[in-house]
Design a protein around this motif. Structure first.
Motif, PDB file in Angstrom:
ATOM      1  N   GLU A   1      -4.444  16.871 -11.578  1.00  0.00           N
ATOM      2  CA  GLU A   1      -3.492  15.811 -11.948  1.00  0.00           C
ATOM      3  C   GLU A   1      -3.187  14.892 -10.765  1.00  0.00           C
ATOM      4  OE1 GLU A   1      -2.276  14.947 -14.993  1.00  0.00           O
ATOM      5  OE2 GLU A   1      -3.778  16.412 -15.627  1.00  0.00           O
ATOM      6  N   VAL A   2      -2.993  15.479  -9.593  1.00  0.00           N
ATOM      7  CA  VAL A   2      -2.696  14.661  -8.405  1.00  0.00           C
ATOM      8  C   VAL A   2      -3.925  13.847  -8.013  1.00  0.00           C
ATOM      9  CG1 VAL A   2      -1.961  14.693  -5.990  1.00  0.00           C
ATOM     10  CG2 VAL A   2      -0.864  16.222  -7.632  1.00  0.00           C
ATOM     11  N   CYS A   3      -5.100  14.451  -8.102  1.00  0.00           N
ATOM     12  CA  CYS A   3      -6.337  13.706  -7.821  1.00  0.00           C
ATOM     13  C   CYS A   3      -6.483  12.528  -8.776  1.00  0.00           C
ATOM     14  CB  CYS A   3      -7.555  14.610  -7.927  1.00  0.00           C
ATOM     15  SG  CYS A   3      -7.761  15.758  -6.544  1.00  0.00           S
TER      16      CYS A   3
ATOM     17  N   MET B   1       0.810  -1.214   0.000  1.00  0.00           N
ATOM     18  CA  MET B   1       0.000   0.000   0.000  1.00  0.00           C
ATOM     19  C   MET B   1       0.850   1.275   0.000  1.00  0.00           C
ATOM     20  SD  MET B   1      -2.781  -1.605  -0.105  1.00  0.00           S
ATOM     21  CE  MET B   1      -3.887  -0.214  -0.129  1.00  0.00           C
ATOM     22  N   ALA B   2       2.161   1.153  -0.069  1.00  0.00           N
ATOM     23  CA  ALA B   2       3.057   2.311   0.064  1.00  0.00           C
ATOM     24  C   ALA B   2       2.755   3.413  -0.955  1.00  0.00           C
ATOM     25  CB  ALA B   2       4.515   1.874  -0.040  1.00  0.00           C
ATOM     26  N   ARG B   3       2.572   3.043  -2.209  1.00  0.00           N
ATOM     27  CA  ARG B   3       2.296   4.044  -3.247  1.00  0.00           C
ATOM     28  C   ARG B   3       0.948   4.721  -2.993  1.00  0.00           C
ATOM     29  NH1 ARG B   3       4.066   7.852  -6.369  1.00  0.00           N
ATOM     30  NH2 ARG B   3       3.020   8.016  -8.355  1.00  0.00           N
ATOM     31  N   CYS B   4      -0.024   3.946  -2.557  1.00  0.00           N
ATOM     32  CA  CYS B   4      -1.341   4.494  -2.243  1.00  0.00           C
ATOM     33  C   CYS B   4      -1.234   5.519  -1.106  1.00  0.00           C
ATOM     34  CB  CYS B   4      -2.295   3.358  -1.872  1.00  0.00           C
ATOM     35  SG  CYS B   4      -4.024   3.859  -1.737  1.00  0.00           S
ATOM     36  N   ILE B   5      -0.521   5.171  -0.075  1.00  0.00           N
ATOM     37  CA  ILE B   5      -0.339   6.070   1.071  1.00  0.00           C
ATOM     38  C   ILE B   5       0.350   7.363   0.630  1.00  0.00           C
ATOM     39  CG2 ILE B   5       0.838   6.364   3.295  1.00  0.00           C
ATOM     40  CD1 ILE B   5       0.477   3.226   3.605  1.00  0.00           C
ATOM     41  N   GLN B   6       1.399   7.215  -0.175  1.00  0.00           N
ATOM     42  CA  GLN B   6       2.137   8.387  -0.639  1.00  0.00           C
ATOM     43  C   GLN B   6       1.234   9.318  -1.449  1.00  0.00           C
ATOM     44  OE1 GLN B   6       5.134   7.537  -3.614  1.00  0.00           O
ATOM     45  NE2 GLN B   6       6.377   9.275  -2.931  1.00  0.00           N
ATOM     46  N   LEU B   7       0.475   8.755  -2.374  1.00  0.00           N
ATOM     47  CA  LEU B   7      -0.410   9.586  -3.193  1.00  0.00           C
ATOM     48  C   LEU B   7      -1.559  10.158  -2.383  1.00  0.00           C
ATOM     49  CD1 LEU B   7      -0.354   7.573  -6.510  1.00  0.00           C
ATOM     50  CD2 LEU B   7       0.388   9.942  -6.190  1.00  0.00           C
ATOM     51  N   ASP B   8      -2.081   9.390  -1.415  1.00  0.00           N
ATOM     52  CA  ASP B   8      -3.120   9.928  -0.518  1.00  0.00           C
ATOM     53  C   ASP B   8      -2.619  11.191   0.170  1.00  0.00           C
ATOM     54  OD1 ASP B   8      -5.106   7.961  -0.935  1.00  0.00           O
ATOM     55  OD2 ASP B   8      -4.392   6.726   0.731  1.00  0.00           O
ATOM     56  N   ARG B   9      -1.419  11.128   0.679  1.00  0.00           N
ATOM     57  CA  ARG B   9      -0.858  12.281   1.406  1.00  0.00           C
ATOM     58  C   ARG B   9      -0.625  13.461   0.469  1.00  0.00           C
ATOM     59  NH1 ARG B   9       4.131  10.912   4.391  1.00  0.00           N
ATOM     60  NH2 ARG B   9       3.619  12.737   5.614  1.00  0.00           N
ATOM     61  N   ASP B  10      -0.053  13.190  -0.707  1.00  0.00           N
ATOM     62  CA  ASP B  10       0.168  14.263  -1.684  1.00  0.00           C
ATOM     63  C   ASP B  10      -1.151  14.899  -2.098  1.00  0.00           C
ATOM     64  OD1 ASP B  10       2.887  13.726  -1.651  1.00  0.00           O
ATOM     65  OD2 ASP B  10       2.924  12.785  -3.639  1.00  0.00           O
ATOM     66  N   CYS B  11      -2.146  14.063  -2.344  1.00  0.00           N
ATOM     67  CA  CYS B  11      -3.449  14.565  -2.794  1.00  0.00           C
ATOM     68  C   CYS B  11      -4.107  15.411  -1.703  1.00  0.00           C
ATOM     69  CB  CYS B  11      -4.327  13.381  -3.194  1.00  0.00           C
ATOM     70  SG  CYS B  11      -5.825  13.866  -4.081  1.00  0.00           S
ATOM     71  N   ALA B  12      -4.089  14.923  -0.472  1.00  0.00           N
ATOM     72  CA  ALA B  12      -4.674  15.696   0.624  1.00  0.00           C
ATOM     73  C   ALA B  12      -3.978  17.046   0.765  1.00  0.00           C
ATOM     74  CB  ALA B  12      -4.596  14.907   1.936  1.00  0.00           C
ATOM     75  N   ASP B  13      -2.670  17.056   0.628  1.00  0.00           N
ATOM     76  CA  ASP B  13      -1.911  18.310   0.772  1.00  0.00           C
ATOM     77  C   ASP B  13      -2.224  19.309  -0.345  1.00  0.00           C
ATOM     78  OD1 ASP B  13      -0.733  17.425   3.109  1.00  0.00           O
ATOM     79  OD2 ASP B  13       1.206  16.959   2.184  1.00  0.00           O
ATOM     80  N   ILE B  14      -2.241  18.847  -1.602  1.00  0.00           N
ATOM     81  CA  ILE B  14      -2.498  19.782  -2.705  1.00  0.00           C
ATOM     82  C   ILE B  14      -3.942  20.268  -2.672  1.00  0.00           C
ATOM     83  CG2 ILE B  14      -3.049  18.060  -4.491  1.00  0.00           C
ATOM     84  CD1 ILE B  14      -0.965  21.180  -5.163  1.00  0.00           C
ATOM     85  N   CYS B  15      -4.860  19.395  -2.278  1.00  0.00           N
ATOM     86  CA  CYS B  15      -6.260  19.821  -2.153  1.00  0.00           C
ATOM     87  C   CYS B  15      -6.421  20.854  -1.039  1.00  0.00           C
ATOM     88  CB  CYS B  15      -7.174  18.618  -1.889  1.00  0.00           C
ATOM     89  SG  CYS B  15      -7.435  17.556  -3.323  1.00  0.00           S
TER      90      CYS B  15
ATOM     91  N   GLU C   1      -5.304  35.019  -6.245  1.00  0.00           N
ATOM     92  CA  GLU C   1      -5.115  34.887  -7.686  1.00  0.00           C
ATOM     93  C   GLU C   1      -4.311  33.638  -8.028  1.00  0.00           C
ATOM     94  OE1 GLU C   1      -1.374  37.778  -8.446  1.00  0.00           O
ATOM     95  OE2 GLU C   1      -2.958  38.552  -7.132  1.00  0.00           O
ATOM     96  N   HIS C   2      -3.596  33.092  -7.075  1.00  0.00           N
ATOM     97  CA  HIS C   2      -2.749  31.920  -7.312  1.00  0.00           C
ATOM     98  C   HIS C   2      -3.512  30.600  -7.242  1.00  0.00           C
ATOM     99  CE1 HIS C   2       0.646  34.570  -7.399  1.00  0.00           C
ATOM    100  NE2 HIS C   2       0.224  35.092  -6.261  1.00  0.00           N
ATOM    101  N   ALA C   3      -4.743  30.633  -6.770  1.00  0.00           N
ATOM    102  CA  ALA C   3      -5.537  29.403  -6.698  1.00  0.00           C
ATOM    103  C   ALA C   3      -5.704  28.797  -8.085  1.00  0.00           C
ATOM    104  CB  ALA C   3      -6.900  29.684  -6.068  1.00  0.00           C
ATOM    105  N   GLN C   4      -5.911  29.630  -9.071  1.00  0.00           N
ATOM    106  CA  GLN C   4      -6.116  29.133 -10.434  1.00  0.00           C
ATOM    107  C   GLN C   4      -4.921  28.337 -10.946  1.00  0.00           C
ATOM    108  OE1 GLN C   4      -9.053  29.223 -11.951  1.00  0.00           O
ATOM    109  NE2 GLN C   4      -9.748  30.166 -10.063  1.00  0.00           N
ATOM    110  N   HIS C   5      -3.720  28.744 -10.544  1.00  0.00           N
ATOM    111  CA  HIS C   5      -2.517  28.025 -10.969  1.00  0.00           C
ATOM    112  C   HIS C   5      -2.490  26.602 -10.424  1.00  0.00           C
ATOM    113  CE1 HIS C   5      -0.956  31.853 -12.360  1.00  0.00           C
ATOM    114  NE2 HIS C   5      -1.113  32.351 -11.153  1.00  0.00           N
ATOM    115  N   LEU C   6      -3.043  26.431  -9.237  1.00  0.00           N
ATOM    116  CA  LEU C   6      -3.001  25.114  -8.590  1.00  0.00           C
ATOM    117  C   LEU C   6      -4.082  24.162  -9.064  1.00  0.00           C
ATOM    118  CD1 LEU C   6      -2.157  25.884  -4.866  1.00  0.00           C
ATOM    119  CD2 LEU C   6      -0.705  24.893  -6.615  1.00  0.00           C
ATOM    120  N   LEU C   7      -5.137  24.673  -9.657  1.00  0.00           N
ATOM    121  CA  LEU C   7      -6.245  23.808 -10.043  1.00  0.00           C
ATOM    122  C   LEU C   7      -5.825  22.706 -11.012  1.00  0.00           C
ATOM    123  CD1 LEU C   7      -9.127  26.401 -10.348  1.00  0.00           C
ATOM    124  CD2 LEU C   7      -8.983  24.513  -8.713  1.00  0.00           C
TER     125      LEU C   7
END
Length: 113
Positions: free
Chosen positions: A72-74, A35-49, A61-67
């Motif tokens: 992609e991370v989602c 599950m290591a890859r799943c855990i890593q992506l879960d954490r990355d996704c939660a952080d970027i969201c 104004e920077h929110a649009q850049h992150l969307l």
């Protein structure tokens, strides 16, 4: 706050909660290494969201850049969770939340582009 932003914030917050839950639950799985890859992506996704939601909520104004990046991370997180979704309920739920958030981010990008 505009209704469209509220619905995007709702999708972001649901994704954060689902990813955090999935990562914690994955740590309890019998084969944590699998599950290591799943855990890593879960954490990355939660952080970027979370960052995207904070910037969006304050009208940055920077929110649009992150969307785009958030979408992609989602997508990556949803793809990984789907690999386990048939036999692990928290991964199925997380994949669904990631897909909804990815779509909400992509729609917000197309509206502002």
């Amino acid at each position: 706050m505009h209704a469209q932003n509220q619905s995007l914030l709702d999708a972001l917050n649901a994704c954060i909660a689902s990813c955090e839950h999935c990562a914690s639950a994955c740590l309890q799985e019998p084969n944590v290494q699998m599950m290591a890859r799943c855990i890593q992506l879960d954490r990355d996704c939660a952080d970027i969201c979370a960052l995207t939601a904070r910037l969006l909520a304050r009208g940055s104004e920077h929110a649009q850049h992150l969307l785009r990046e958030c979408a992609e991370v989602c997508k990556a997180c949803g793809d990984e969770c789907e690999k386990h979704a048939a036999h692990i309920e928290h991964c199925r739920e997380c994949a669904e939340a990631c897909r909804r958030c990815e779509e909400a981010c992509r729609q917000a990008v197309s509206v502002t582009a």
